[in-house]
Design a protein around this motif. Structure first.
Motif, PDB file in Angstrom:
ATOM      1  N   ASN A 109      41.993  35.305  40.951  1.00 26.53           N
ATOM      2  CA  ASN A 109      42.996  35.054  39.913  1.00 26.53           C
ATOM      3  C   ASN A 109      44.169  35.986  40.156  1.00 26.53           C
ATOM      4  O   ASN A 109      44.151  36.794  41.093  1.00 26.53           O
ATOM      5  CB  ASN A 109      42.405  35.248  38.509  1.00 26.53           C
ATOM      6  CG  ASN A 109      41.824  36.634  38.307  1.00 26.53           C
ATOM      7  OD1 ASN A 109      42.513  37.634  38.479  1.00 26.53           O
ATOM      8  ND2 ASN A 109      40.548  36.695  37.939  1.00 26.53           N
ATOM      9  N   ALA A 110      45.168  35.892  39.316  1.00 25.13           N
ATOM     10  CA  ALA A 110      46.406  36.633  39.558  1.00 25.13           C
ATOM     11  C   ALA A 110      46.384  38.050  38.999  1.00 25.13           C
ATOM     12  O   ALA A 110      47.318  38.811  39.263  1.00 25.13           O
ATOM     13  CB  ALA A 110      47.589  35.862  38.962  1.00 25.13           C
ATOM     14  N   TYR A 111      45.345  38.434  38.260  1.00 23.32           N
ATOM     15  CA  TYR A 111      45.431  39.692  37.522  1.00 23.32           C
ATOM     16  C   TYR A 111      44.441  40.762  37.985  1.00 23.32           C
ATOM     17  O   TYR A 111      44.769  41.945  38.028  1.00 23.32           O
ATOM     18  CB  TYR A 111      45.216  39.412  36.026  1.00 23.32           C
ATOM     19  CG  TYR A 111      46.138  38.348  35.508  1.00 23.32           C
ATOM     20  CD1 TYR A 111      45.651  37.065  35.255  1.00 23.32           C
ATOM     21  CD2 TYR A 111      47.477  38.601  35.315  1.00 23.32           C
ATOM     22  CE1 TYR A 111      46.502  36.074  34.802  1.00 23.32           C
ATOM     23  CE2 TYR A 111      48.334  37.609  34.867  1.00 23.32           C
ATOM     24  CZ  TYR A 111      47.845  36.337  34.601  1.00 23.32           C
ATOM     25  OH  TYR A 111      48.689  35.365  34.171  1.00 23.32           O
ATOM     26  N   ASP A 112      43.217  40.352  38.301  1.00 19.94           N
ATOM     27  CA  ASP A 112      42.211  41.334  38.660  1.00 19.94           C
ATOM     28  C   ASP A 112      42.512  41.987  40.003  1.00 19.94           C
ATOM     29  O   ASP A 112      42.947  41.324  40.952  1.00 19.94           O
ATOM     30  CB  ASP A 112      40.824  40.690  38.719  1.00 19.94           C
ATOM     31  CG  ASP A 112      40.348  40.222  37.354  1.00 19.94           C
ATOM     32  OD1 ASP A 112      40.841  40.772  36.352  1.00 19.94           O
ATOM     33  OD2 ASP A 112      39.503  39.308  37.304  1.00 19.94           O
ATOM     34  N   VAL A 113      42.237  43.286  40.087  1.00 14.66           N
ATOM     35  CA  VAL A 113      42.367  44.011  41.345  1.00 14.66           C
ATOM     36  C   VAL A 113      41.062  43.855  42.130  1.00 14.66           C
ATOM     37  O   VAL A 113      39.973  44.077  41.590  1.00 14.66           O
ATOM     38  CB  VAL A 113      42.656  45.508  41.097  1.00 14.66           C
ATOM     39  CG1 VAL A 113      42.674  46.278  42.411  1.00 14.66           C
ATOM     40  CG2 VAL A 113      43.970  45.677  40.359  1.00 14.66           C
ATOM     41  N   VAL A 114      41.172  43.475  43.397  1.00 14.32           N
ATOM     42  CA  VAL A 114      40.007  43.338  44.268  1.00 14.32           C
ATOM     43  C   VAL A 114      40.105  44.407  45.349  1.00 14.32           C
ATOM     44  O   VAL A 114      41.076  44.441  46.110  1.00 14.32           O
ATOM     45  CB  VAL A 114      39.929  41.939  44.901  1.00 14.32           C
ATOM     46  CG1 VAL A 114      38.775  41.874  45.902  1.00 14.32           C
ATOM     47  CG2 VAL A 114      39.752  40.878  43.825  1.00 14.32           C
TER      48      VAL A 114
END
Length: 823
Positions: free
Chosen positions: A132-137
């Motif tokens: 998704n566009a928000y979570d940091v991986v």
């Protein structure tokens, strides 16, 4: 010294994981570039993790098809860095956009011209990105990379808009090493398996030899003693090492060349070598190193011969002194001393040299220095050095005074305690336990180097900062800790803090003299070390190792029969001191020999002989063929009541051994099944090997990754107040008894985290019936469980003595035997 410490920490990739400045702003906008941008508001400078400026990310103009790899976000770190971790995120866009990179690749360069594609241990280049566009991986780079320039390259299955925000994690690459060249690693056939000793992650050219690259030898992972095993999951035998066979080199040496970023002043080189000599692998016989500052190699070389270790086949770092030689390249010849030679890591210690400016490329912007700024910087550094020297002088002066005061107070305490013992020596035996609680106790097995005293744990329970004084009063003693104390004052020994515990233990001369058996002076003869044959490593600490060995002829040497066949090698445990150990460690090792040589009890591990005429220093102790009690019991299953009687017999032997130590006023501090050895007919001996074994690291409370305290076996006053007495050993015995009767199938308080165990000790302190006790083991008789509960009484004076415990267990054991006989 500071630089050396930093380099050592840097080479261990587990601690080199600091954000390098995309999110924090340390990386400037001008150091972030891209192949293209979708708009000015999605330019490269907006590709910072957790930033939402502009349109919330870097977005390329037109995304390439898979494997086209034309679009990239590039970061210039200005200097070489050791990069171990990367983080990615999609576009912020105030919730409007939904663009992110599902997958990506990484390329890197050390000079800006030659680019290398990163790949993992199995050759895969694609890294799974965001969902998704928000979570940091976050993704670990295994292997890590050494680079100045790093490119993130989005990958998609079809044309689409992607956006990225990124961060790099690692630390500065202080070695300055930009490449090493060496012959290709080779393949070994061992016991029917192929061992591949090639440099599988080398990022330079690979033909007959490896050139202009870095790889396994700089990845921060050190190989294990057994080179067929690896710290990395799912790789092939030999993965951690680069190795060569003597048969392939007519010159009998391997030549390696190391290139650096600039001329440096080299102090030493550390080479991690395998030494499994039973399989034909040994540390190099000699290293001869040549140096180059400009175009030609200098004739003046450095030669080094490592000292061999005839006992230990452990892998280890060998330090080669380079004598402060100035060079931008080093060439070393490593001579074989056996059939194979294997390296897993190489690191250099150096200072940046005051080099000739003609050697620096004129178009390299990193070397354009402002002379005025340089003078200011040097002035500031000189001022800081003087300030640090002043601070160090003050600290050292305070420590000298503190030691003087401690010695004076300790002498006063010893005089007072001696007077108390003389005055109370004629009292009834019921009063002897009160004398014990104030005696200057000593630990029979000196503390392992990783073991730390309780420090500040009381602050995890805020009310104790106010209540420590009350606790001391409730115990009828002077409080051991107050809210203002930096370190608890321990009842039985010197104050030991985290800085000194690893190099200092205290011993009681009076207690040692008490332990001398009649007619025995405690002297031990030198055993020929060539009669020791290594079997396996039992454990390892900061200053030495414990090995399981076969001792040939030791029964004849000691003129004793240990129950084995005459002439048959005897299994022994050999505790060694590393050759590079400091003076304090050597003194502590010799003190431990002195104490152990005077202890003789059937249930205490016995010191048999020593090897101290040459390095490494060794002490040879008994070892029981069935190993430690924890693993022995774990493999058992109760079949009938006679098995239960055998368990009670083992516990009785432990109590007997502790009764002997208590009679000498010794405190063990780490009593547990892992520290008991099992011999024939379930004979038990108390030892102290548990701390040094990786198998039991989980039994010790960890602070910043170090094993420090066996809190699940410790009394509440030991954890919170730093008090170690016979009564605290009684508490630990109760837990050890519980382990024994549960067959060590689970860890004590397994349902509680370490923090919850500490909180539970607070409930014992408050004594409001909220504390959690270990449950009654299945099949455990009520009298035995009541004995355990008595061992865990809140007030130390209410706990039974080891004499009482031993009597109670003997009665239960005899009753069980009578019941079995009646059936």
């Amino acid at each position: 010294m500071i630089l050396m410490i930093i380099v050592i920490l840097k080479t261990f990739s587990g601690v080199c994981r600091y954000p390098l400045g995309m999110a924090g702003g340390q990386i400037q906008d001008e150091d972030i570039s891209a192949s293209s941008q979708w708009s000015e508001s999605t330019a490269a400078r907006y590709g910072r993790l957790d930033f939402d400026d502009g349109d919330g990310a870097w977005c390329p103009d037109v995304m390439a098809e898979q494997d086209a790899l034309k679009e990239f976000l590039q970061i210039d770190l200005r200097t070489l860095h050791f990069v171990t971790l990367v983080g990615t995120q999609g576009r912020h866009a105030d919730g409007v956009g939904n663009e992110f990179a599902q997958r990506y690749r990484i390329k890197y360069s050390r000079d800006g011209s030659r680019w290398v594609s990163w790949h993992d241990h199995k050759g895969h280049q694609i890294i799974e990105g965001n969902k998704n566009a928000y979570d940091v991986v976050l993704k670990d780079l295994e292997p890590p990379i050494i680079a100045r320039y790093v490119r993130f390259m989005p990958v998609t299955d079809h044309s689409m808009i992607v956006c990225m925000r990124v961060e790099l994690y690692g630390c500065e690459w202080l070695d300055g090493l930009v490449s090493y060249s060496a012959p290709n690693g080779q393949q070994m056939s061992l016991k029917g398996q192929h061992v591949y000793l090639n440099d599988s992650v080398y990022d330079g050219a690979m033909g007959y030899s490896m050139t202009e690259g870095l790889g396994q030898l700089t990845d921060g992972f050190w190989g294990l003693d057994d080179f067929t095993q690896s710290q990395v999951y799912g790789v092939w035998p030999g993965y951690d090492y680069v190795g060569w066979t003597n048969a392939s080199f007519p010159s009998s040496y391997v030549e390696m060349t190391f290139e650096f970023d600039r001329v440096r002043n080299f102090t030493s080189m550390k080479v991690h070598c395998n030494n499994m000599y039973t399989w034909g692998v040994r540390i190099f016989q000699r290293a001869t190193c040549y140096f180059r500052s400009e175009s030609d190699w200098e004739h003046n070389f450095v030669s080094f011969r490592p000292r061999g270790d005839k006992i230990s086949p452990s892998a280890r770092f060998v330090t080669i002194a380079l004598g402060n030689r100035m060079a931008s390249a080093i060439k070393c010849h490593f001579a074989f001393s056996d059939a194979w030679m294997m390296f897993s890591e190489i690191a250099f210690q150096s200072d940046t040299a005051v080099y000739n400016t003609s050697l620096v490329p004129r178009d390299d912007p990193t070397h354009k220095l402002d002379d005025s700024n340089t003078r200011i910087l040097i002035g500031c550094l000189v001022a800081i050095i003087f300030i640090l020297l002043a601070v160090i002088t003050i600290i050292l002066w305070r420590q000298v005074w503190q030691k003087m005061l401690e010695k004076a107070s300790r002498r006063m305490l010893d005089d007072e305690l001696s007077a108390q013992r003389d005055a109370l020596s004629s009292h009834h035996s019921s009063q002897s336990s009160e004398v014990e609680s104030t005696s200057a106790y000593e630990r029979i097995f000196p503390l392992h180097s990783d073991y730390q005293e309780p420090s500040h744990l009381i602050r995890k329970l805020p009310e104790f900062a106010e209540s420590a004084e009350d606790a001391g009063k409730r115990e009828g003693n002077t409080p051991q800790v107050s809210a203002a104390d930096e370190v608890p004052h321990y009842a039985e020994a010197d104050i030991v803090n985290q800085h000194s515990a690893a190099t200092r233990s205290s011993y009681s001369v009076a207690a040692v003299n008490m332990a001398v058996p009649p007619g025995r002076e405690g002297a031990l003869e030198e055993f020929p070390r060539e009669q020791l044959t290594f079997k396996q490593k039992l454990g390892e600490g900061q200053f030495g190792e414990v090995h399981l060995c076969e001792a040939v002829g030791i029964q004849e040497f000691l003129k004793e029969d240990f129950g084995g066949s005459e002439g048959k090698p005897l299994l022994v445990a050999v505790k060694t001191l590393r050759e590079d150990a400091n003076k304090n460690a050597r003194n502590d090792f010799l003190k431990e020999i002195r104490i152990m040589s005077r202890l003789r009890d059937p249930n205490i591990m016995r010191l048999l002989a020593v090897c101290v005429e040459s390095d490494p220093l060794c002490m040879i102790t008994e070892y029981m063929e069935n190993g430690d009690l924890n693993q022995f019991l774990f493999k058992l299953e109760l079949q009938n009541e006679s098995d239960y009687a055998a368990l009670c017999g083992m516990a009785t032997q432990i109590a007997s051994g502790m009764k002997y130590l208590a009679s000498l006023n010794f405190v063990h501090r780490d009593l547990a099944t892992r520290n008991c050895l099992v011999g024939e007919n379930h004979a038990i001996k108390i030892a102290d090997f548990g701390m040094s074994r990786n198998l039991y690291r989980g039994d010790y409370y960890r602070i910043q990754g170090r094993a420090v305290l066996p809190i699940r076996w410790m009394s509440w006053e030991s954890i919170l107040l730093g008090k170690f007495t016979m009564a605290s050993d009684v508490w630990a015995f109760g837990v050890t008894l519980w382990e024994t009767l549960t067959l060590c199938k689970e860890q004590p308080y397994s349902q509680l985290s370490d923090e919850q165990v500490i909180e539970n000790t607070g409930e014992f302190f408050r004594d409001q019936a909220k504390q959690i006790y270990l449950p009654q083991p299945a099949g455990c008789p009520d009298p035995i469980y009541r004995l355990m509960l008595n061992c865990w009484r809140r007030n130390a004076k209410d706990r039974p003595t080891f004499q009482e415990i031993h009597n109670s267990l003997q009665e239960c054991q005899e009753k069980g035997q009578d019941d079995n006989a009646a059936k």
